[in-house]
Design a protein around this motif. Structure first.
Motif, PDB file in Angstrom:
ATOM      1  N   LEU A  83      14.649 -45.434  59.197  1.00 37.48           N
ATOM      2  CA  LEU A  83      14.953 -43.995  59.183  1.00 37.48           C
ATOM      3  C   LEU A  83      15.688 -43.603  57.900  1.00 37.48           C
ATOM      4  N   SER A  87       9.268 -41.452  51.903  1.00 35.17           N
ATOM      5  CA  SER A  87       7.873 -41.241  52.299  1.00 35.17           C
ATOM      6  C   SER A  87       7.537 -39.778  52.486  1.00 35.17           C
ATOM      7  N   VAL A  88       8.509 -38.897  52.282  1.00 33.14           N
ATOM      8  CA  VAL A  88       8.260 -37.472  52.501  1.00 33.14           C
ATOM      9  C   VAL A  88       8.013 -36.798  51.156  1.00 33.14           C
ATOM     10  N   SER A  89       6.954 -35.990  51.084  1.00 35.59           N
ATOM     11  CA  SER A  89       6.678 -35.248  49.852  1.00 35.59           C
ATOM     12  C   SER A  89       7.865 -34.361  49.505  1.00 35.59           C
ATOM     13  N   PRO A  90       8.259 -34.295  48.231  1.00 39.06           N
ATOM     14  CA  PRO A  90       9.391 -33.456  47.847  1.00 39.06           C
ATOM     15  C   PRO A  90       9.225 -31.997  48.305  1.00 39.06           C
ATOM     16  N   HIS A 126      11.799 -45.872  44.822  1.00 37.53           N
ATOM     17  CA  HIS A 126      11.247 -44.716  44.117  1.00 37.53           C
ATOM     18  C   HIS A 126      12.228 -44.199  43.095  1.00 37.53           C
ATOM     19  N   GLY A 185       2.228 -37.345  48.040  1.00 40.89           N
ATOM     20  CA  GLY A 185       3.187 -36.251  48.138  1.00 40.89           C
ATOM     21  C   GLY A 185       3.614 -35.680  46.798  1.00 40.89           C
ATOM     22  N   PHE A 237      10.130 -43.866  37.113  1.00 46.37           N
ATOM     23  CA  PHE A 237      11.207 -43.661  38.083  1.00 46.37           C
ATOM     24  C   PHE A 237      12.343 -42.836  37.480  1.00 46.37           C
ATOM     25  N   LEU A 278      13.262 -43.075  55.229  1.00 47.28           N
ATOM     26  CA  LEU A 278      12.278 -42.017  55.488  1.00 47.28           C
ATOM     27  C   LEU A 278      12.090 -41.029  54.326  1.00 47.28           C
ATOM     28  N   PRO A 279      13.168 -40.530  53.694  1.00 48.76           N
ATOM     29  CA  PRO A 279      12.961 -39.552  52.616  1.00 48.76           C
ATOM     30  C   PRO A 279      12.052 -40.053  51.496  1.00 48.76           C
TER      31      PRO A 279
END
Lengths: 297, 280
Positions: free
Chosen positions: B101, B107-110, B280, A233, A129, B104-105
Motif C-alpha cells: 500500500l 503505480s498511479v498515474s500522476p 521511480h 500513466g 528519474f 501504491l502511489p
C-alpha cells in the motif's frame, strides 16, 4: 523491556519459535518486542497512508460508482477513450519492449565490461528519474520535430506529433527500469556455472541462451513490467511530443484532464478507475513475478 | 603474446558490438535531449536566458517550487522513518500488505493523483461546499499543490529505509533498550547513525521528484501565473506561448537540479556501495 532475548528469537523465526512448539496462533497486531514505539509509529504510518493515499483513491472509485452503468460505459469505453487506451497501453508496451531489448546489453556492459567514462554513463542512466518530465518532453519534442536534429534527418517521415512521438517519450521515461533491475542479478550471477558450461564444451552463444538468459528472465520481466506500468500513466513527457489529436495521438491521462476541463468529474473518475484497475493488476503481476523469482533463487 | 581469454569473458568483437549499440542508444535517448535543453536555452545568448529566469513570474514559480519541496520532503522523510521503524523493527500481520500500500502511489498515474484531490477538495468534491463556506482554498492553491506532491513522492524515503533497516536487524536497538535507553534515545544514538546515508539517498530522490512533478500538480494548480505556477508548469506555459528561449532557460535550471541530484547520488553510492532496488 524485561526480556530482551526471547523476542529476538521470535523475530528471527516468526511462527516457528512460538507457533510451532506451543501451537499458539500469531497475535493479530504485534508480537512482544523489546523495541518501543511500535504503536506510535504504526499508528502514524497507517493514518498518513489513509489520509494521503487510500481515502482519496477510494473517493475516485465512489465518484465513478455514483453514475449509472450506462453513463460509466459511455465515457470510460467510448470510441475516443478506446483509442486513448490503445495508444497509452500500446505505446507503453512498445517502449517497454525497446527498453527490454536495449536494457539487457546495457546492464551486461555496465556489470561485465570496463570502459572509459563508465561512471558517467552509470549516473546518466538514472537521468529519466531525476529530470522533470516536462523538461524531457519539450527537449524530445524539439529534437524530433520536423526541423529538429533528428526530425530533419528522417523528414519527410514524421516522428513528433504522431504516435511514434509517444513511443519516443515513453522509451526515455522507462529506460532505467530494465537496466537497474538486471544489474544486481548479473552481478550475482555465479560465474562457475558459466565456467562449467564452457568446460563441458558449450559455446559462448549457447551459454548465453541456456545459462545466462534463464537466470535473468524474472528480473527482466519485472523491469519490463515496471517500465510498462510507468509508461501507461505517464503524462508530462508525452503531451509535448504527442500532438494530442483525438482518436490519433491522445493519451488516456490527457483524456482525464479534458474531462476535468469540461467539468465532467464523473467521466474523469470513470477513465481514472479503468486506468487504476489496469495499474493495480500490473502491480499484482510484478509482485507475483518477484515472489516466483525468490522461490527459485 | 596473445592473452588467453577466460571462459566467462566475451570475445573482443562481441564487446565492441555491444558497447557500440549500448552507447549509441544511450547517446540518442539520454544525451541528445540533455544537450538540446542547453542549446535551445542559449539560442539567443546568455543574457536572454538569464532574463527569462529573472522574470517576475519565473521567480514566483521558483519560490513556489521551493516552498512545495520544503514542505513535502521533510514530511515524507518523517513518514518514511515512522513507517520503516514500525515495519523493520517489529513483527506484525499484514506487513507485506502495508508495504504494498505504501508503494501504491508509484503505480498511479500522476494525473489520477491530481484528480483524486480534486474529487475530495474541489468545488464539486466531498468537502467542496464546507471549504467554500469557510473560505479555505485547497484546489487551485498552494495546499493542493503540496498535497499532490506529497502523494507522488509518498513512498520515496520509506522504500529506501525499510529494506535498509530490515537488513540491519534489531540487535543493536535491543541492546540499547536493555541497557535502559528510551525509545527516542535509541533512535537518535543507535538507529540514526546507521541509516543516515540511506535517508539522505531517499530524501535526494524525493526532492528531485517533488521539484519536478508535472502531471499531478498540473491538475490541481489552475495555472495562475505568479500564484500557483510551479517551475515545470511555468516551462509548459512559456513553451505553449512559443517563448522557446524562456521555456528552455527555466528548463535548464531544472536540468541543473537533475544533474546535481545525479552527481550527489553517484557520490553517495560510491561512499556506500550496496545493491539498491529500482524505484521511480
Amino acid at each position: 523491556m524485561t526480556v530482551a532475548a526471547t523476542p529476538d528469537i521470535a523475530a528471527e523465526a516468526p511462527g516457528r519459535a512460538l507457533g510451532g512448539t506451543t501451537g499458539r496462533r500469531r497475535p493479530l497486531i504485534r508480537r512482544r518486542s523489546a523495541i518501543p514505539g511500535f504503536a506510535l509509529t504504526l499508528g502514524v504510518t497507517v493514518t498518513l497512508l489513509s489520509c494521503i493515499v487510500l481515502i482519496p483513491l477510494i473517493a475516485v472509485m465512489i465518484r465513478a460508482a455514483g453514475q449509472s452503468p450506462a453513463e460509466f460505459v459511455a465515457t470510460a469505453f467510448s470510441e475516443r477513450a478506446f483509442a486513448a487506451y490503445e495508444l497509452s497501453f500500446g505505446g507503453a508496451l512498445i517502449a517497454a519492449l525497446i527498453n527490454g531489448v536495449f536494457g539487457l546489453p546495457t546492464a551486461w556492459a555496465m556489470v561485465r565490461y570496463n570502459f572509459p567514462g563508465k561512471a558517467l554513463v552509470n549516473a546518466l542512466i538514472d537521468l529519466p528519474f531525476a529530470l522533470p518530465t516536462a523538461v524531457a518532453g519539450i527537449a524530445l519534442a524539439t529534437i524530433y520535430a520536423q526541423h529538429g536534429w533528428i526530425g530533419a534527418l528522417v523528414a519527410p517521415f514524421k516522428i513528433a506529433y504522431t504516435p511514434l512521438g509517444v513511443i519516443v517519450a515513453l522509451t526515455f521515461i522507462g529506460l532505467p527500469f530494465v537496466v537497474r533491475t538486471l544489474e544486481p542479478i548479473i552481478h550475482d550471477l555465479a560465474k562457475d556455472v558459466e565456467e562449467a558450461a564452457a568446460s563441458l564444451g558449450a559455446g559462448r552463444l549457447s551459454i548465453f541462451w541456456r545459462v545466462i538468459l534463464p537466470a535473468l528472465a524474472p528480473a527482466w520481466l519485472t523491469g519490463f513490467a515496471m517500465a510498462f506500468a510507468r509508461g501507461v500513466g505517464e503524462y508530462g513527457s508525452v503531451i509535448f511530443i504527442a500532438g494530442n489529436m483525438p482518436y490519433k495521438s491522445e493519451i488516456a491521462p490527457l483524456l482525464i484532464i479534458i474531462q476535468l476541463e469540461q467539468y465532467n468529474y464523473a467521466g474523469a473518475a470513470a477513465i481514472a478507475v479503468v486506468m487504476l484497475t489496469v495499474s493495480f493488476l500490473l502491480l499484482f503481476v510484478i509482485n507475483a513475478v518477484q515472489a516466483w523469482a525468490r522461490r527459485f533463487a | 603474446m596473445k592473452h588467453a581469454r577466460l571462459a566467462t569473458e566475451d570475445s573482443p568483437w562481441v564487446k565492441a558490438l555491444i558497447l557500440t549499440a549500448v552507447l549509441g542508444f544511450l547517446a540518442l535517448i539520454l544525451v541528445l535531449p540533455l544537450v538540446a535543453i542547453f542549446v535551445e536555452a542559449l539560442r539567443k545568448g546568455l543574457a536572454a536566458a538569464l532574463a527569462a529566469i529573472g522574470d517576475a513570474d519565473a521567480i514566483a514559480a521558483i519560490k513556489l517550487t521551493l516552498v512545495t519541496a520544503a514542505i513535502a520532503v521533510p514530511f515524507n522523510a518523517a513518514f518514511g522513518i515512522c513507517a520503516a521503524w514500525a515495519i523493520a523493527k517489529h513483527q506484525f500481520r499484514f506487513k507485506s500488505v502495508l508495504i504494498t500500500l505504501i508503494d501504491l502511489p508509484f503505480s498511479v498515474s500522476p494525473v489520477v493523483a491530481g484528480l483524486i484531490y480534486v474529487l475530495v477538495f474541489g468545488l464539486q468534491g466531498w468537502f467542496g461546499q464546507w471549504l467554500l463556506d469557510h473560505d479555505i482554498k485547497i484546489i487551485f492553491a498552494t495546499p493542493g499543490i503540496v498535497l499532490a506532491t506529497l502523494f507522488v513522492t509518498f513512498p520515496f524515503v520509506a522504500r529506501e529505509l525499510i529494506p535498509l533497516m530490515q537488513e540491519q536487524g534489531v540487535d543493536e536497538e535491543e541492546a540499547a533498550v536493555s541497557l535502559g535507553a528510551s525509545g527516542l534515545r535509541t533512535f537518535w544514538s543507535v538507529t540514526a547513525p546507521n541509516i543516515r546515508w540511506g535517508l539522505l539517498y531517499g530524501v535526494l530522490l524525493c526532492n528531485a521528484r517533488a521539484m519536478g512533478e508535472f502531471g499531478a500538480v498540473s491538475v490541481v494548480s489552475g495555472h495562475i501565473r505568479g500564484l500557483t505556477n510551479t517551475m515545470p508548469l511555468h516551462v509548459e506555459i512559456l513553451y505553449n506561448e512559443y517563448n522557446f528561449v524562456g521555456a528552455f532557460a527555466v528548463a535548464a535550471v531544472l536540468c541543473l537540479l537533475a544533474v546535481v541530484t545525479l552527481a550527489v547520488k553517484t557520490a553517495l553510492e560510491l561512499a556506500q556501495p550496496q545493491a539498491r532496488p529500482v524505484r521511480h
